[in-house]
Design a protein around this motif. Sequence first.
Motif, PDB file in Angstrom:
ATOM      1  N   VAL A 177       0.846  -1.189   0.000  1.00  0.00           N
ATOM      2  CA  VAL A 177       0.000   0.000   0.000  1.00  0.00           C
ATOM      3  C   VAL A 177       0.876   1.230   0.000  1.00  0.00           C
ATOM      4  CG1 VAL A 177      -1.732   1.285   1.304  1.00  0.00           C
ATOM      5  CG2 VAL A 177      -1.895  -1.196   1.124  1.00  0.00           C
TER       6      VAL A 177
ATOM      7  N   THR B 146      -9.702  -6.583   5.786  1.00  0.00           N
ATOM      8  CA  THR B 146      -8.457  -7.288   5.485  1.00  0.00           C
ATOM      9  C   THR B 146      -7.548  -7.294   6.711  1.00  0.00           C
ATOM     10  OG1 THR B 146      -7.431  -5.250   4.694  1.00  0.00           O
ATOM     11  CG2 THR B 146      -8.514  -6.637   3.035  1.00  0.00           C
TER      12      THR B 146
ATOM     13  N   ASN C 143      -1.797  -5.214   2.916  1.00  0.00           N
ATOM     14  CA  ASN C 143      -3.069  -5.794   3.342  1.00  0.00           C
ATOM     15  C   ASN C 143      -3.193  -7.141   2.646  1.00  0.00           C
ATOM     16  OD1 ASN C 143      -3.575  -2.685   3.525  1.00  0.00           O
ATOM     17  ND2 ASN C 143      -5.028  -3.672   4.905  1.00  0.00           N
TER      18      ASN C 143
ATOM     19  N   HIS D 175     -12.708  -3.123   4.214  1.00  0.00           N
ATOM     20  CA  HIS D 175     -12.828  -4.448   3.596  1.00  0.00           C
ATOM     21  C   HIS D 175     -12.542  -5.609   4.541  1.00  0.00           C
ATOM     22  CE1 HIS D 175     -13.254  -2.333  -0.168  1.00  0.00           C
ATOM     23  NE2 HIS D 175     -12.129  -1.687   0.082  1.00  0.00           N
TER      24      HIS D 175
ATOM     25  N   SER E 108      -3.584   1.713   4.244  1.00  0.00           N
ATOM     26  CA  SER E 108      -3.653   0.349   4.762  1.00  0.00           C
ATOM     27  C   SER E 108      -4.736   0.229   5.821  1.00  0.00           C
ATOM     28  CB  SER E 108      -2.293  -0.058   5.340  1.00  0.00           C
ATOM     29  OG  SER E 108      -2.346  -1.363   5.878  1.00  0.00           O
TER      30      SER E 108
ATOM     31  N   ASN F 167      -8.151   0.337   4.158  1.00  0.00           N
ATOM     32  CA  ASN F 167      -8.430  -0.949   3.530  1.00  0.00           C
ATOM     33  C   ASN F 167      -8.893  -1.954   4.583  1.00  0.00           C
ATOM     34  OD1 ASN F 167      -8.212  -3.511   2.219  1.00  0.00           O
ATOM     35  ND2 ASN F 167      -6.731  -2.653   0.795  1.00  0.00           N
TER      36      ASN F 167
END
Length: 167
Positions: A6, A121, A16, A119, A112, A115
């Motif tokens: 990232v 992650t 991630n 999501h 990061s 994310n």
Amino acid sequence: MTGGTVGETQGRRFFNVSRDTPPDRFGPLAGFVAIWRSKWRGDRLPGWSDFDFYDFVGWHGLIYIDQVISRQPLEMRCRLWGSRLVDLLGHDETGKLFSQSPSANEAGLLGSNENLVQHGTIGITLGRATSYSRQTMFTVVKLPCAEDGIGVDHILGCSQPDYQLEI
């Protein structure tokens, strides 16, 4: 382990990876990831309330917890910053907002974390921290937690000093 970078800054890299990545892929942090994985509810993420203090015996001083305050823009408050992290890095982040942290402006860290929150992650930070004129190599694994199993509301992180995970 595969994952896209990232960002990278000052010798730190941010990645991630899928939350389904097997715990054994995290080297000495495998046991920490396995604890988190054991709290899943089917395909739903664990909530921070699913954990007990005693789940983390041996990890306590290296753990931190961030609570998501807002998603747009992303803001978090550090709820716990382990005592070994204070010793290694020379400061205590407990109670502080992410936006006020010196690391908030590091290229890639915000992306990061976004994310991870958006999501679900797993976030990974590799690199070195400089504190008290000394450098510490480390790997940090950041795990998403969600009280409703879906929307990430906490990040459970653990650092492993003197170790670089191979990505």
